[in-house]
Design an enzyme around this catalytic site. Structure first.
Site, PDB file in Angstrom:
ATOM      1  N   LYS A 230     -32.092 -12.746 -27.182  1.00  0.00           N
ATOM      2  CA  LYS A 230     -33.085 -13.744 -26.736  1.00  0.00           C
ATOM      3  C   LYS A 230     -33.277 -14.805 -27.805  1.00  0.00           C
ATOM      4  O   LYS A 230     -32.995 -14.598 -28.992  1.00  0.00           O
ATOM      5  CB  LYS A 230     -34.433 -13.096 -26.385  1.00  0.00           C
ATOM      6  CG  LYS A 230     -35.174 -12.415 -27.552  1.00  0.00           C
ATOM      7  CD  LYS A 230     -36.021 -13.359 -28.392  1.00  0.00           C
ATOM      8  CE  LYS A 230     -36.530 -12.681 -29.661  1.00  0.00           C
ATOM      9  NZ  LYS A 230     -36.913 -13.551 -30.751  1.00  0.00           N
TER      10      LYS A 230
ATOM     11  N   ASP B 206     -40.592  -6.959 -28.727  1.00  0.00           N
ATOM     12  CA  ASP B 206     -39.655  -7.682 -27.856  1.00  0.00           C
ATOM     13  C   ASP B 206     -38.949  -6.777 -26.842  1.00  0.00           C
ATOM     14  O   ASP B 206     -38.229  -7.270 -25.971  1.00  0.00           O
ATOM     15  CB  ASP B 206     -38.550  -8.348 -28.699  1.00  0.00           C
ATOM     16  CG  ASP B 206     -39.082  -9.395 -29.661  1.00  0.00           C
ATOM     17  OD1 ASP B 206     -40.197  -9.906 -29.434  1.00  0.00           O
ATOM     18  OD2 ASP B 206     -38.373  -9.705 -30.637  1.00  0.00           O
TER      19      ASP B 206
END
Ligand code: C5P
Length: 320
Positions: A17, A144
Site C-alpha cells: 500500500k 495496517d
C-alpha cells in the site's frame, strides 16, 4: 484431510500500500498516533503459501527477502498462530513467503504478509470466516493489517485500523522509487515527527481527512489527486534520510503529477497520467535520479486473495 493430499497448500497474493493522505494527529497514551489516512493498494505483490505441517515454520525467498525475520517474530507466523489460537485449531502450518514488496519501505510489507497468512490459514483450515470476522485479529497484529485484508482505496482512522471504503473509479499509474541501501523504522519516523513538532512548538490538532482528495478520487482525475497528496511523516522521513529530498525533486522535475513519500518511507511514489508516462518517468529516474530500484504499478487493486499459484512478478524494475 484428503484435500491436503490433492492440494498441499493455499497460496494467497497480497499487494503493498501507499498512503495518498496521512494526517498525523496527537500522540496517544498507548504510544500510537491518532490518524486520518487514505490507504491505496498498488500492484506490487507478495505471495504467502500455507501448507499443513506438524510444526510451525516460515521460509522467505524473493526479490526483497533480505532482512525479513524467519523466527517467531515474523508477523505472518504470528498471524497464523493467533488465528489457530483464537479458533481452537489443533494444527500447525508451514508458511512460505515470496517477497517482492520492499521491506521497511513504508508500504506495509510485513502487514501485508500477516493479512495474507490470515486469509491462507483461514482457507487451509476451512474456518468459513469473513474478512470482517478476521478484522479484530488483524488489528491486534498491526495498524495496517485490516486494510490489507480488503485492499482498494479506504479511509483509515483511529491508529489506521478503522476503515471506510472510498468510492474510486478507474486506476492510477504510479512509479515507485525504492531504496536499495536501507529502510526506515516506522517507530523511529513517528518519533522524529514528534521531535520536529515539539521543536517547532507546533499545535497538533485532531486529524481530519481532506474532502478534496476524496472528491478527486471519485473521478480519478490525476492532476487533482496529484495536487492534494499529503503525508505528515514526509518531513520526518526526509530528516532521517535526506536523499529523499533529491528523489522527490528528481521525479517532480521529470514531470510527475504528484510526488509523495509512502507512509513512513523511504519508498517514494510518483503519480503519472498514463502507462506511457510511467515508462518515461522510470527511465528518466533510473538515468538521472538518486540510486534506487524503480518500479511501476497501478492501483487500486484487491487485498489478500487466494490464487492458484505464485504468478510471475510484474514489469521489470530498473536500477538506477
Ligand atoms: O501498528 P504497527 O505495529 O504497524 O505500528 C508500528 C509502530 O508505528 C508503532 O509501534 C508506533 O510507534 C507507530 N505508529 C504510530 N501511530 C500509528 C501507527 C503506528 O505511532 N497510528
Amino acid at each position: 484431510m484428503s484435500q491436503a493430499v490433492e492440494s498441499p497448500g493455499v497460496t494467497v497474493r497480497v499487494p503493498g500500500k501507499i498512503n495518498l493522505e496521512l494526517v498525523v494527529g496527537p500522540l496517544r497514551e498507548d504510544g500510537y498516533h491518532e490518524l486520518a489516512t487514505v490507504f491505496h493498494t498498488v500492484g506490487i505483490y507478495d505471495h504467502v503459501i500455507a501448507t499443513p505441517s506438524d510444526t510451525w515454520s516460515v521460509q522467505v525467498s524473493g526479490q526483497t527477502a533480505e532482512g525479513v525475520p524467519t523466527g517467531d517474530d515474523n508477523l505472518a507466523l504470528k498471524a497464523a498462530k493467533s488465528l489457530a489460537r483464537r479458533y481452537g485449531v489443533d494444527e500447525a502450518a508451514a508458511l512460505t513467503i515470496d517477497k517482492n514488496i520492499p521491506v521497511a519501505g513504508g508500504m506495509a510489507g510485513g502487514s501485508a504478509d500477516a493479512a495474507a497468512a490470515l486469509v491462507a490459514c483461514e482457507a487451509l483450515w476451512e474456518l468459513q470466516l469473513s474478512r470482517d470476522e478476521l478484522e479484530p485479529l488483524a488489528a491486534r497484529l498491526g495498524s495496517d493489517v485490516p486494510f490489507l485484508l480488503h485492499g482498494g482505496t479506504a479511509v483509515g482512522s483511529g491508529r489506521g485500523e478503522r476503515l471506510a471504503p472510498v468510492l474510486a473509479r478507474g486506476e492510477l499509474h504510479w512509479v515507485l522509487w525504492v531504496s536499495t541501501d536501507s529502510g526506515l523504522s516506522t517507530p523511529a519516523v513517528y518519533a522524529e515527527c514528534d521531535r520536529l513538532r515539539e521543536a517547532a512548538g507546533a499545535d497538533v490538532p485532531d486529524p481530519v481527512p481532506s474532502g478534496e482528495l476524496i472528491a478527486a478520487l471519485r473521478t480519478m482525475d490525476t492532476a487533482a489527486v496529484g495536487a492534494v497528496l499529503r503525508n505528515d511523516l514526509q518531513e520526518a522521513a526526509c530528516s532521517l534520510y535526506p536523499v529523499l529530498e533529491d528523489v522527490l525533486e528528481a521525479g517532480t522535475s521529470l514531470g510527475a503529477r504528484g510526488a509523495i513519500v509512502s507512509g513512513s518511507g523511504p519508498t517514494v511514489a510518483f503519480l503519472v497520467g498514463t502507462q506511457a508516462a510511467a515508462i518515461d518517468l522510470s527511465v528518466g529516474l533510473a538515468a538521472r535520479g538518486p540510486a534506487g530500484d524503480i518500479r511501476r504499478a497501478t492501483g487500486p487493486v484487491a487485498g489478500a486473495q487466494v490464487v492458484q499459484s505464485v504468478a510471475p512478478a510484474g514489469p521489470p524494475s530498473f536500477t538506477g
